[in-house]
Design a protein around this motif. Structure first.
Motif, PDB file in Angstrom:
ATOM      1  N   PRO A 123      80.186 105.340  -5.519  1.00  0.00           N
ATOM      2  CA  PRO A 123      79.492 104.079  -5.211  1.00  0.00           C
ATOM      3  C   PRO A 123      79.771 102.967  -6.231  1.00  0.00           C
ATOM      4  N   GLU A 124      80.113 103.374  -7.466  1.00  0.00           N
ATOM      5  CA  GLU A 124      80.421 102.367  -8.498  1.00  0.00           C
ATOM      6  C   GLU A 124      81.826 101.800  -8.348  1.00  0.00           C
ATOM      7  N   GLY A 125      82.628 102.413  -7.449  1.00  0.00           N
ATOM      8  CA  GLY A 125      84.008 101.979  -7.303  1.00  0.00           C
ATOM      9  C   GLY A 125      84.981 102.736  -8.187  1.00  0.00           C
ATOM     10  N   TRP A 126      84.499 103.767  -8.868  1.00  0.00           N
ATOM     11  CA  TRP A 126      85.353 104.558  -9.751  1.00  0.00           C
ATOM     12  C   TRP A 126      86.197 105.541  -8.948  1.00  0.00           C
ATOM     13  N   GLU A 127      87.400 105.779  -9.401  1.00  0.00           N
ATOM     14  CA  GLU A 127      88.256 106.810  -8.792  1.00  0.00           C
ATOM     15  C   GLU A 127      87.593 108.165  -9.001  1.00  0.00           C
ATOM     16  N   LEU A 128      87.528 108.969  -7.947  1.00  0.00           N
ATOM     17  CA  LEU A 128      86.693 110.175  -7.943  1.00  0.00           C
ATOM     18  C   LEU A 128      87.060 111.184  -9.021  1.00  0.00           C
ATOM     19  N   GLN A 129      88.344 111.438  -9.226  1.00  0.00           N
ATOM     20  CA  GLN A 129      88.708 112.488 -10.185  1.00  0.00           C
ATOM     21  C   GLN A 129      88.336 112.094 -11.610  1.00  0.00           C
ATOM     22  N   PHE A 130      88.598 110.842 -11.989  1.00  0.00           N
ATOM     23  CA  PHE A 130      88.209 110.376 -13.313  1.00  0.00           C
ATOM     24  C   PHE A 130      86.683 110.355 -13.427  1.00  0.00           C
ATOM     25  N   ALA A 131      86.028 109.924 -12.363  1.00  0.00           N
ATOM     26  CA  ALA A 131      84.559 109.839 -12.370  1.00  0.00           C
ATOM     27  C   ALA A 131      83.923 111.211 -12.533  1.00  0.00           C
ATOM     28  N   THR A 132      84.454 112.211 -11.829  1.00  0.00           N
ATOM     29  CA  THR A 132      83.870 113.555 -11.868  1.00  0.00           C
ATOM     30  C   THR A 132      84.288 114.308 -13.122  1.00  0.00           C
ATOM     31  N   ASN A 133      85.596 114.410 -13.316  1.00  0.00           N
ATOM     32  CA  ASN A 133      86.113 115.268 -14.377  1.00  0.00           C
ATOM     33  C   ASN A 133      85.825 114.734 -15.769  1.00  0.00           C
ATOM     34  N   HIS A 134      85.866 113.417 -15.921  1.00  0.00           N
ATOM     35  CA  HIS A 134      85.593 112.848 -17.245  1.00  0.00           C
ATOM     36  C   HIS A 134      84.242 112.148 -17.349  1.00  0.00           C
ATOM     37  N   LEU A 135      84.043 111.088 -16.555  1.00  0.00           N
ATOM     38  CA  LEU A 135      82.826 110.294 -16.736  1.00  0.00           C
ATOM     39  C   LEU A 135      81.559 111.106 -16.499  1.00  0.00           C
ATOM     40  N   GLY A 136      81.589 111.998 -15.506  1.00  0.00           N
ATOM     41  CA  GLY A 136      80.424 112.830 -15.243  1.00  0.00           C
ATOM     42  C   GLY A 136      80.082 113.720 -16.422  1.00  0.00           C
TER      43      GLY A 136
END
Length: 313
Positions: A123-136
């Motif tokens: 929803p923030e517009g972040w690419e999913l893999q970076f959002a999940t694997n790193h940002l999460g």
């Protein structure tokens, strides 16, 4: 042991998680394993529970997590298993998990992830893999910092991959807003971020007694590859030296468990491991070792700042 001395152990690519933790007593220790319901996550949790730890499986699907917890309890005899909801692509879910945690946390295994997914945005517009694997995992670990600091010698395990060799973090376009999306480049970037996170977190949190290390678990067939076609798997097998180099989930969990528990890593942080030993520098033409850009302190500090700014909105 000097900072430049590579960590070597008696264990190898063939060692299992149970072998690595054999003789180590984790009674009284509390651990969280993200993605602990399947694949190497459940085997990591099983080994920690088998050594006496109280283990929380942080999972998206509570039903699957509950079945995994029952299986671990049955196989280890340890009833100190809990299951808690966590969706690493959902910042509210992460904040809720961290807010509900009470007391010290001795071991955090950031194991969950998504691989080679089709282009997807949060929803923030972040690419999913970076959002999940790193940002999460960044949000989760920083959210649990107080609990880790309270543990007096906590260890954080950042599960990366040899895929980090595919891409550094492209700070100019992390979320593929301007360059064509490529699933493996996105995955590789996120896995480099996992290594850089370990470098900077260890530097920042050394005075809190928290060490953070990253690792390559090996090539294992799990649900992580649900977006990968059989043709791509054949190509990956060829790249990694063929079927013989693939590991069982029990072997794949071994390096995570070593990083989480081995006395040889007492006070050691910011390193990258593979096959239960510290990895050497990457040599061109190989699929092993760690890239210089993944251990670069300046890139690690920049990634921390950029990640904090993204999360702050």
């Amino acid at each position: 042991m000097t900072a430049t001395t590579p960590i070597t152990t008696p264990f190898t690519a063939a060692s299992t998680a149970a072998e690595v933790v054999s003789g180590i007593d984790l009674t009284g220790r509390r651990a969280v394993v993200t993605g602990g319901a399947s694949g190497i996550g459940v085997e990591t949790a099983r080994a920690l529970a088998g050594a006496g730890a109280e283990v929380t499986l942080a999972v998206r699907n509570l039903t699957t997590g509950g079945r995994a917890a029952e299986d671990i309890m049955e196989s280890t005899g340890n009833r100190r298993l809990a299951v808690a909801p966590l969706d690493l692509a959902d910042q509210e879910s992460i904040a809720s998990f961290a807010a509900l945690w009470d007391g010290p946390l001795h071991i955090l295994v950031n194991n969950a992830g998504v691989m080679a997914a089709p282009e997807t945005r949060t929803p923030e517009g972040w690419e999913l893999q970076f959002a999940t694997n790193h940002l999460g995992h960044f949000a989760l670990t920083t959210g649990l910092h107080e609990a880790l600091a309270a543990a007096d010698g906590a260890r954080v395990v950042s599960v990366s991959s040899a895929a980090h060799l595919r891409s550094p973090v492209v700070f100019e376009d992390i979320h593929f807003r301007h360059r064509p999306y490529e699933p493996w480049a996105a995955y590789g970037q996120s896995k480099t971020a996992n290594v850089l996170f370990a470098v900077e977190a260890s530097r920042r949190w050394a005075d809190d007694g928290i060490t953070v290390n990253s690792l390559m678990p090996g090539t294992i067939r799990t649900r992580l590859q649900r977006y990968v076609t059989e043709d791509e798997l054949t190509r990956l097998r060829a790249e990694s030296g063929g079927e013989a180099s693939w590991k069982t989930p029990e072997q794949g969990a071994a390096t995570s468990v070593l990083v989480a528990t081995s006395p040889l890593l007492e006070g050691v942080g910011g390193r990258y491991f593979e096959d239960c030993n510290e990895a050497p520098p990457h040599r061109p033409g190989t699929r092993t070792g760690v890239a210089d850009y993944a251990l670069d302190p300046a890139a690690a500090a920049r990634l921390w700042q950029v990640s904090a700014e993204m999360l702050a909105g």
